[in-house]
Design an enzyme around this catalytic site. Sequence first.
Site, PDB file in Angstrom:
ATOM      1  N   SER A   1      73.865  30.522  46.616  1.00  0.00           N
ATOM      2  CA  SER A   1      72.589  30.469  45.900  1.00  0.00           C
ATOM      3  C   SER A   1      72.212  29.030  45.597  1.00  0.00           C
ATOM      4  O   SER A   1      73.033  28.238  45.149  1.00  0.00           O
ATOM      5  CB  SER A   1      72.727  31.263  44.594  1.00  0.00           C
ATOM      6  OG  SER A   1      71.521  31.238  43.873  1.00  0.00           O
TER       7      SER A   1
ATOM      8  N   GLU B   1      83.880  28.385  35.090  1.00  0.00           N
ATOM      9  CA  GLU B   1      83.949  29.837  34.918  1.00  0.00           C
ATOM     10  C   GLU B   1      83.883  30.571  36.256  1.00  0.00           C
ATOM     11  O   GLU B   1      83.229  30.116  37.188  1.00  0.00           O
ATOM     12  CB  GLU B   1      82.763  30.307  34.063  1.00  0.00           C
ATOM     13  CG  GLU B   1      82.774  29.726  32.668  1.00  0.00           C
ATOM     14  CD  GLU B   1      81.473  29.996  31.914  1.00  0.00           C
ATOM     15  OE1 GLU B   1      80.776  30.986  32.228  1.00  0.00           O
ATOM     16  OE2 GLU B   1      81.159  29.202  31.022  1.00  0.00           O
TER      17      GLU B   1
ATOM     18  N   CYS C   1      67.674  23.255  34.930  1.00  0.00           N
ATOM     19  CA  CYS C   1      66.791  24.424  34.795  1.00  0.00           C
ATOM     20  C   CYS C   1      66.708  24.858  33.322  1.00  0.00           C
ATOM     21  O   CYS C   1      67.719  24.909  32.616  1.00  0.00           O
ATOM     22  CB  CYS C   1      67.293  25.574  35.662  1.00  0.00           C
ATOM     23  SG  CYS C   1      67.317  25.160  37.415  1.00  0.00           S
TER      24      CYS C   1
ATOM     25  N   CYS D   1      76.273  20.982  35.619  1.00  0.00           N
ATOM     26  CA  CYS D   1      75.204  20.986  36.617  1.00  0.00           C
ATOM     27  C   CYS D   1      74.161  19.942  36.262  1.00  0.00           C
ATOM     28  O   CYS D   1      73.843  19.738  35.089  1.00  0.00           O
ATOM     29  CB  CYS D   1      74.565  22.377  36.691  1.00  0.00           C
ATOM     30  SG  CYS D   1      73.349  22.522  38.019  1.00  0.00           S
TER      31      CYS D   1
ATOM     32  N   HIS E   1      62.079  31.988  40.938  1.00  0.00           N
ATOM     33  CA  HIS E   1      61.726  32.063  39.512  1.00  0.00           C
ATOM     34  C   HIS E   1      60.282  31.766  39.143  1.00  0.00           C
ATOM     35  O   HIS E   1      59.917  31.812  37.968  1.00  0.00           O
ATOM     36  CB  HIS E   1      62.643  31.185  38.657  1.00  0.00           C
ATOM     37  CG  HIS E   1      64.102  31.470  38.837  1.00  0.00           C
ATOM     38  ND1 HIS E   1      64.598  32.737  39.020  1.00  0.00           N
ATOM     39  CD2 HIS E   1      65.183  30.635  38.891  1.00  0.00           C
ATOM     40  CE1 HIS E   1      65.912  32.677  39.150  1.00  0.00           C
ATOM     41  NE2 HIS E   1      66.285  31.432  39.098  1.00  0.00           N
TER      42      HIS E   1
ATOM     43  N   SER F   1      66.877  30.562  44.422  1.00  0.00           N
ATOM     44  CA  SER F   1      66.436  30.769  43.035  1.00  0.00           C
ATOM     45  C   SER F   1      64.988  30.307  42.938  1.00  0.00           C
ATOM     46  O   SER F   1      64.716  29.116  42.842  1.00  0.00           O
ATOM     47  CB  SER F   1      67.317  29.959  42.082  1.00  0.00           C
ATOM     48  OG  SER F   1      68.636  30.430  42.152  1.00  0.00           O
TER      49      SER F   1
ATOM     50  N   CYS G   1      76.400  32.543  33.857  1.00  0.00           N
ATOM     51  CA  CYS G   1      77.272  31.394  33.980  1.00  0.00           C
ATOM     52  C   CYS G   1      76.976  30.289  32.986  1.00  0.00           C
ATOM     53  O   CYS G   1      75.851  30.076  32.587  1.00  0.00           O
ATOM     54  CB  CYS G   1      77.183  30.851  35.405  1.00  0.00           C
ATOM     55  SG  CYS G   1      75.488  30.626  35.933  1.00  0.00           S
TER      56      CYS G   1
ATOM     57  N   CYS H   1      68.921  27.913  31.889  1.00  0.00           N
ATOM     58  CA  CYS H   1      70.323  28.039  32.313  1.00  0.00           C
ATOM     59  C   CYS H   1      71.288  27.304  31.401  1.00  0.00           C
ATOM     60  O   CYS H   1      71.065  26.145  31.045  1.00  0.00           O
ATOM     61  CB  CYS H   1      70.459  27.503  33.743  1.00  0.00           C
ATOM     62  SG  CYS H   1      72.123  27.710  34.396  1.00  0.00           S
TER      63      CYS H   1
END
Length: 346
Positions: free
Chosen positions: A191, A92, A116, A112, A216, A214, A337, A119
Amino acid sequence: MENRTDILSLSHKEMQDFIVSLCEPRYRADQIYTFLMRGASSFEEMNNIPKKLIEKLNEHAFIATAKQIEKLTSKDGTAKYLYEMYDGEKIESVIMRYHYGNTICISSEAGCAMGCAFCASTLNGISRKLLPSELLSQVIQTQKDIGERIDGIVLMGIGEPLDNYDNVIKFLHLVNEEKGLNIGLRHISLSTCGIVPRIYDLAKEELPITLSISLHAANDETRSALMPINKRWNVEALLTACADYFAATGRRISFEYTLINGKNDNEDTARELASVLRKYCKNMPLHVNLIPVNAVKESGFAPSNKEGIKKFVAVFEKNHIVATVRRHLGSDINASCGQLRAKKAE
Ligand code: SAH
């Protein structure tokens, strides 16, 4: 396909060498390069190239074009593309229209491996890393589609850019080529979830991009629960790397902090975060981007409420740390994403 040259991954100079290696005049490389930068997806459409050379090119090279198979446009002008790669992998890209220009968010990997918890990109793991050409093609094809220049890039789509290090670095050089898209490195953000050794490598590349971390969470317990990478390189290792990166490059780092209702969004956490940033990143200008989490149904997380966000920001203000709450662009098209790719895989 594997034996042929991935022509869109070549720099202008490398393309000249490649064309000369095919016993063709150098100027042909300029013509081909121009067609590629304008979005040609086949050699046949390069109408000033002789037939014989087109045949040769097809024999020795291929164009790794990101093929648009779906486009969703939001009321706010944000548009999200589902692109298909040469082998059927889907990724995307998102184009965001700001008053100061067009910024694209691109994917660095098909899927990926980072895992996480909040995500969508990581739900089905990783299929493969993207080629430099496949990163570049997302920019070229989107630019062609909107009919306007793209001014900035964020590597914040599907995948972990520092897990695909060499291809991402090559892409940064390609996209910055004067004869090519000529997008300034200062207008590019990368990122990462925190692959610490690669942050040290990146510092040595001397690329004036903006590094985005990132984060968090403010402590290892919360961060390890949200982001498995923290078990390998913890908050201390990550923030130390950030301080070292800043010392080496002089480039400001921005921290991403996604606010999840009841998980990482109370005032005590805000104070802990402010203090941990101050502790490890003493000499660095601090900027935190607060992002109310996009609810991904598999994660069961919900965004913090307005009141909670306000209190969180107030703590930073008191500590003289710049905090901005990200505008929620494209929420009506699931613009965060991985959601479209995941839906397709179902
Ligand atoms: N792997 C890289 C880049 C891709 S993610 C990284 O981890 O930074 C881009 C950003 O979106 C990261 O800050 C990521 O943590 C955040 N993100 C992922 N899923 C999200 C969600 N559901 N809501 C809000 N932000 C999310």
